[in-house]
Design a protein around this motif. Structure first.
Motif: not given
Length: 521
Positions: A410, A413-414, A416-418, A421
Motif C-alpha cells: 500500500e 502504491d501510494a 507511485a501515485s504521487v 517511482k
C-alpha cells in the motif's frame, strides 16, 4: 432563667457562671445562659453526633543530634568573679563560672553565653575578606549549675543576636534547682551568631552570685508542634502523629464524593466541613484542632470487592469558629473544621506507613506489594510503566544500529501515485548516521567490563565500561595490538549525546522518498 437552671446531664449551672467556674479558660465574661447552651450542644452531639477519630499532629520529627557546638568560638558573660572565668563553663565539668553580679543586680544585667565567631582557615586566619559569621539555630541546651543551692537560677530567658548589641528573645525556660546536667528543649527561632542566657529568678541573696559548671549548646530540635522544618517553603514534611486516635463526636453534612479521573492523576473534590464542640475538644485532646491533624470518619468506611474495609482519612486544612453556634451572649462554642481527603505521602507516613521500598530480613520487599491495608497501592502499575518504557527505549539518545526497512505494498502504491517511482520494497535504514556506539562492526566478538582482559590476543576488542561514581562515563571501545603492545582506543559510545541536527541531516541523506541525483534538474 433561674439561678438553678438544670443541664441535660443533671448538673446545675452555677449562679455566678463565668469561665473560671464553668471551664478553666476564659474567652469573655460569660453568663449562665451561655453555660447552659454549651452543655445542651455537648449533650446533643453525644446523642446524635458522628464518631470522629482524631490523630493529633505532634510536630515535626526530631531534627539533628545532640552534639555540642561550642569550642571554636568565644564565651560571653556579663562579668566574671575573680578566679572563675567564663571559659570554665565550656570546658570540663569540674570547673565553674561565677558571675560578678549578685542578687538583684544579677537579674538586671547578668548573663552567660557564647559567640560562635567567624569562618576561619585551619591556620586560624579569616577565610574571607569580609566578616563571615558562623550561625547556629540553638533549640536545646544542657546546663549544670553550681553545687551551692544559693547560686542557682530557676527561671531564665534565652536570647540571640547577630550583632552582639541588639538581642531578640527566644524562649523563657525553667531550670531545675539541682546540680545535675539538665537538658532543656525550647522552640526553634532563627540561626544567629551570639546566644546567651539571662536569669529571671534567682535562689540566692544579694550576697550570692550565679554559678555554672557546664553549658552546652545544641541545634537538636525535639518534636514540637510550633517548630517549622522548612522556613523557606513553610512546610513540615517529617511529621510525627499520634498512633492512637482520640474519639470525639461531631456533625458534618454528608458529602457526595466525586472522583474525577484526570489525564495526570485522580482529583478528589470532596471537601468536608465538620463541627466539634470546643469544650469537649479541649477536655479530650488537650488543645484545639489544628491544621495538619488527621481525622478518620468510621461512618465513611467503604469496602472493596473482597470486603476489605477502606477507611476514610481527612487532613485538616482550616479551623475557625462555627458562625451558627454562637450563644445569645455571643460566645462561640463550636469549631468549624475544613478537611480534605488525606493522601499517602512523606507527611502522613506515620498514618499510612512508609512508602519506601524497604527489604525485610528474608530479602523480600515488605511493602509495595499491592496489599497495603491503609491506602490503594499503585506500585504494580508504576513498575509496569517503567518496564514498558525500558523495553521500548532501552537507551536514551541516538540509535546507532543499522536496520533493513520493509515497505508494505500500500505504501509503494501510494508513493507511485504521487510520482515517487524509485521507492523499492526493501531499503537500508541507517537510524543513526555517524553515531558511535563503541561496539565492533560486523558483529565481531568482544569482551566488556571495567577492566581489560589479562591475556588478550592480537586484534581482540574490549568495550571498557565504568562503575561506581564514574558510572555515567560513556563506554569506550579498544582493540589490542601485538605490534604496539597495548590497547588502542577506537571510539566512544556517544549515543546519549543527543544533537537536534542529526535527525534533520539524516532525513535528507537517508530518506527513502528522496529523488535520485540524476533526476534532479
Amino acid at each position: 432563667m433561674t439561678n438553678c437552671a438544670p443541664a441535660p446531664n443533671g448538673q446545675v449551672c452555677p449562679p455566678q457562671s463565668d469561665w473560671t467556674v464553668c471551664k478553666p479558660w476564659d474567652l469573655t465574661t460569660q453568663s449562665r445562659t451561655n453555660c447552659l447552651a454549651d452543655m445542651y450542644q455537648q449533650e446533643t452531639l453525644n446523642i446524635a453526633g458522628a464518631q470522629v477519630n482524631i490523630h493529633k499532629i505532634l510536630g515535626i520529627h526530631e531534627q539533628t543530634s545532640l552534639v555540642d557546638l561550642t569550642g571554636n568560638g568565644n564565651p560571653l558573660s556579663s562579668g566574671d568573679a575573680v578566679g572563675f572565668p567564663a571559659e570554665n563553663a565550656f570546658n570540663i565539668l569540674n570547673s565553674e563560672w561565677k558571675s560578678r553580679q549578685s542578687g538583684s543586680q544579677l537579674i538586671t544585667s547578668g548573663y552567660i553565653g557564647y559567640d560562635f565567631g567567624t569562618i576561619k582557615l585551619p591556620t586560624n586566619r579569616e577565610r574571607y575578606g569580609v566578616t563571615a559569621s558562623v550561625y547556629h539555630e540553638i533549640s536545646t541546651i544542657k546546663i549544670k549549675q553550681s553545687n551551692d543551692p544559693n547560686a542557682r537560677v530557676t527561671k531564665a530567658r534565652i536570647e540571640r543576636s547577630n550583632t552582639g548589641t541588639q538581642w531578640y528573645g527566644v524562649a523563657v525556660i525553667l531550670l531545675p534547682n539541682n546540680n545535675q546536667l539538665n537538658t532543656i528543649h525550647f522552640k526553634q527561632s532563627a540561626p544567629s551568631r551570639y546566644w546567651r542566657i539571662r536569669p529571671l529568678e534567682f535562689t540566692g541573696s544579694d550576697c550570692d552570685s550565679w554559678g555554672v559548671q557546664a553549658l552546652e549548646l545544641h541545634e537538636y530540635a525535639a518534636t514540637e508542634l510550633s517548630n517549622v522544618q522548612d522556613k523557606i517553603l513553610l512546610e513540615n514534611r517529617d511529621r510525627d502523629y499520634s498512633q492512637q486516635p482520640i474519639t470525639l463526636k461531631g456533625y458534618y453534612e454528608l458529602v457526595q464524593a466525586n472522583t474525577d479521573l484526570q489525564k495526570f492523576g485522580i482529583e478528589l473534590e470532596s471537601n468536608y466541613s465538620i463541627k466539634i464542640n470546643f469544650n469537649t475538644c479541649i477536655a479530650q485532646i488537650g488543645r484545639p484542632i489544628v491544621i495538619g491533624d488527621i481525622i478518620e470518619l468510621p461512618s465513611e468506611t467503604q469496602y472493596t470487592p473482597s470486603l476489605r474495609p477502606v477507611k476514610r482519612y481527612l487532613e485538616v486544612t482550616d479551623v475557625t469558629w462555627d458562625p451558627t453556634s454562637y450563644t445569645p451572649g455571643w460566645m462561640p462554642t463550636m469549631l468549624l473544621i475544613t478537611a480534605l481527603p488525606a493522601l499517602a505521602s512523606q507527611e502522613t507516613r506515620d498514618i499510612f506507613g512508609d512508602l519506601g521500598s524497604n527489604i525485610d530480613s528474608s530479602g523480600l520487599f515488605d511493602n509495595n506489594d499491592g496489599n497495603n491495608l491503609m491506602y490503594q497501592d499503585f506500585s504494580n502499575v508504576d513498575q509496569a510503566i517503567k518496564v514498558k518504557a525500558v523495553s521500548d527505549v532501552p537507551e536514551k539518545g541516538s540509535e546507532g544500529s543499522n536496520t533493513i526497512r520493509e515497505f508494505e505494498q500500500e505504501t509503494l502504491d501510494a508513493a507511485a501515485s504521487v510520482g515517487i517511482k524509485h521507492l523499492s520494497k526493501y531499503g537500508f535504514n541507517r537510524t543513526g548516521l555517524y553515531v558511535e556506539d563503541a561496539i565492533p562492526q560486523n558483529q565481531s566478538p568482544y569482551t566488556e567490563g571495567p577492566e581489560f582482559p589479562v591475556k588478550p590476543g592480537d586484534g581482540d576488542y574490549h568495550r571498557l565500561t565504568y562503575e561506581g561514581l564514574s558510572k555515567e562515563v560513556p563506554a569506550r571501545l579498544y582493540r589490542f595490538s601485538v605490534n604496539k603492545g597495548r590497547w588502542v582506543y577506537l571510539e566512544t559510545d556517544r549515543r546519549k549525546q543527543y544533537n537536534g541536527q542529526k535527525n534533520l541531516l539524516e532525513e535528507y541523506i537517508t530518506s527513502p522518498t528522496k529523488e535520485p541525483a540524476q533526476d534532479i534538474r
